[in-house]
Design an enzyme around this catalytic site. Structure first.
Site, mmCIF file in Angstrom:
data_model
loop_
_atom_site.group_PDB
_atom_site.id
_atom_site.type_symbol
_atom_site.label_atom_id
_atom_site.label_comp_id
_atom_site.label_asym_id
_atom_site.label_seq_id
_atom_site.Cartn_x
_atom_site.Cartn_y
_atom_site.Cartn_z
ATOM 1 N N LYS A 108 0.831 -1.202 0.000
ATOM 2 C CA LYS A 108 0.000 0.000 0.000
ATOM 3 C C LYS A 108 0.875 1.266 0.000
ATOM 4 C CE LYS A 108 -3.946 -2.123 2.376
ATOM 5 N NZ LYS A 108 -4.863 -1.966 3.526
ATOM 6 N N HIS A 130 -1.826 -5.241 1.584
ATOM 7 C CA HIS A 130 -3.097 -5.951 1.412
ATOM 8 C C HIS A 130 -2.786 -7.385 1.017
ATOM 9 C CE1 HIS A 130 -6.981 -7.268 -0.084
ATOM 10 N NE2 HIS A 130 -6.314 -7.762 -1.122
HETATM 11 P P1 ADP Z 1 -7.637 -6.580 5.678
HETATM 12 O O1 ADP Z 1 -6.924 -5.564 4.820
HETATM 13 O O2 ADP Z 1 -6.764 -7.035 6.824
HETATM 14 O O3 ADP Z 1 -8.218 -7.733 4.910
HETATM 15 P P2 ADP Z 1 -10.331 -5.382 5.868
HETATM 16 O O4 ADP Z 1 -10.654 -6.063 4.590
HETATM 17 O O5 ADP Z 1 -11.256 -5.563 7.032
HETATM 18 O O6 ADP Z 1 -8.854 -5.797 6.379
HETATM 19 O O7 ADP Z 1 -10.234 -3.806 5.635
HETATM 20 C C1 ADP Z 1 -9.667 -3.264 4.467
HETATM 21 C C2 ADP Z 1 -8.762 -2.112 4.830
HETATM 22 O O8 ADP Z 1 -9.545 -1.017 5.327
HETATM 23 C C3 ADP Z 1 -7.772 -2.390 5.965
HETATM 24 O O9 ADP Z 1 -6.621 -3.054 5.508
HETATM 25 C C4 ADP Z 1 -7.487 -1.002 6.487
HETATM 26 O O10 ADP Z 1 -6.539 -0.306 5.666
HETATM 27 C C5 ADP Z 1 -8.839 -0.294 6.322
HETATM 28 N N1 ADP Z 1 -9.692 -0.331 7.519
HETATM 29 C C6 ADP Z 1 -10.383 -1.403 7.991
HETATM 30 N N2 ADP Z 1 -11.142 -1.060 9.043
HETATM 31 C C7 ADP Z 1 -10.946 0.264 9.243
HETATM 32 C C8 ADP Z 1 -11.472 1.231 10.152
HETATM 33 N N3 ADP Z 1 -12.347 0.893 11.084
HETATM 34 N N4 ADP Z 1 -11.054 2.506 10.059
HETATM 35 C C9 ADP Z 1 -10.176 2.858 9.108
HETATM 36 N N5 ADP Z 1 -9.658 2.016 8.203
HETATM 37 C C10 ADP Z 1 -10.031 0.741 8.261
#
Ligand code: ADP
Length: 192
Positions: free
Chosen positions: A13, A162
């Protein structure tokens, strides 16, 4: 199903690129016997990022719940901070910040192959919120961001990388980001 050749999609990212962590992040996959079979730096379009993240309400509400659970833990009033305590509403805000964040600098996309690559890569990355990620993981070693801080600054959590969550999602994301181009390679490492 060949578990030794499972493929997953990984993206470094904007904060990973701007913190000069490209080499380190790739090295962590390689040192765990995973093989890089596609690799490219690129600037994403807003549409590509918007299409990358799910649009269903359950997924969006889950983003909001991550904010609400950290607010609860640290005693922050969601209504005061964000004007709502509804998980879907907060999730929609977070999703928009996420698109801004992901289009703020070039990204590095790659396909990583190896034994249970999807789970292995997620383990190496650490949990979503760096504040909670274990030391020894990419997110735990190089970031300490939290939704409480990020949302007060009207931005997404910066967590460096990611990685696909399931083999089905990996398949879909590899197709989304690499299409049918012949950018995914087959080769033998010396160790093979
Ligand atoms: P991951 O990337 O670990 O699979 P998610 O798919 O739940 O996690 O979320 C996508 C991305 O959104 C995260 O990697 C993070 O950058 C951002 N994110 C997730 N939840 C939040 C939140 N509550 N506030 C701000 N950014 C968030």
């Amino acid at each position: 199903m060949n578990f030794k050749k499972e493929k997953t999609y990984v993206m470094i990212k904007p904060d990973g690129v701007r913190k000069s962590l490209i080499g380190d992040i790739i090295a962590r996959f390689e040192q765990r016997d995973l093989k890089i079979v596609a690799l490219e730096m690129f600037m994403p379009t807003t549409k590509q990022i918007d299409d990358h993240y799910p649009k269903d309400e359950a997924w969006i509400a889950r983003l909001g719940q991550k904010t609400l659970s950290t607010y609860e833990k640290y005693g922050v009033d969601a209504n005061k901070e964000l004007g709502t305590d509804n998980d879907l509403e907060i999730g929609k805000m977070v999703r928009a910040w996420l698109v801004d964040y992901m289009t703020s600098a070039p990204l590095v996309r790659m396909v990583v192959e190896g034994i249970h690559a999807v789970d292995m890569v997620r383990k190496i990355c650490g949990v979503t919120i760096p504040n909670f990620a274990d030391m020894g993981t990419i997110r735990g070693d190089y970031s300490s961001d939290s939704p409480a801080v990020a949302n007060s600054e009207k931005r997404a959590v910066m967590n460096l990388v990611h990685a696909s969550e399931t083999p089905q999602e990996a398949k879909h994301e590899i197709k989304h980001w690499f299409g049918d181009r012949e950018a995914i390679f087959e080769y033998e490492r010396f160790a093979d």
